[in-house]
Write a protein that holds these residues in place. Structure first.
Motif: not given
Length: 131
Positions: A27-37, A51-57
């Motif tokens: 199966d495929n998976i997708a990885t995203l990096v979401l930046m939240v201010n 402050k900027v936070e980065y979240f792995k999705v």
């Protein structure tokens, strides 16, 4: 209390293009990096703090992955609903490491692409569970 809930809701900017890869199951998976201010005012100094936070999705939903491959790109503003998961892994020296990820599964993952005006441009709700 008879039930529990594990739900994360984020609105942020995609920090880089999505990465799609195949896992051992095929199966495929997708990885995203979401930046939240996040911003607030320091009460003592009246200075504006940012402050900027980065979240792995990580996306496991086949339907969402199809949409991510064709529609989503770096700089897009996204609304995401998923679950928080903590993953344990070992490095080459056998040291324990932990990482927190937001996970979107077939049965509960929601991803909404927002345009510049924060208006829903395209709703990518996973309907895979019904198919």
């Amino acid at each position: 209390m008879s039930g529990f809930i594990n739900k994360v809701v984020l609105i942020g900017i995609l920090a880089k293009d999505p990465e799609i890869k195949m896992i051992q199951s095929g199966d495929n998976i997708a990885t995203l990096v979401l930046m939240v201010n996040d911003s607030w005012e320091n009460r003592r100094t009246a200075q504006q703090i940012n402050k900027v936070e980065y979240f792995k999705v990580v996306v496991f939903s086949k339907n969402l992955i199809k949409q991510i491959e064709t529609v989503i790109k770096k700089g897009d503003q996204l609304y995401i609903e998923g679950q928080l998961r903590v993953r344990k892994w070992y490095d080459e020296q056998k040291n324990n490491h932990y990482s927190a990820e937001i996970v979107l599964f077939s049965h509960n993952g929601i991803l909404v692409l927002l345009n510049d005006n924060n208006i829903k441009e395209e709703l990518l709700i996973n309907q895979e569970a019904s198919s």
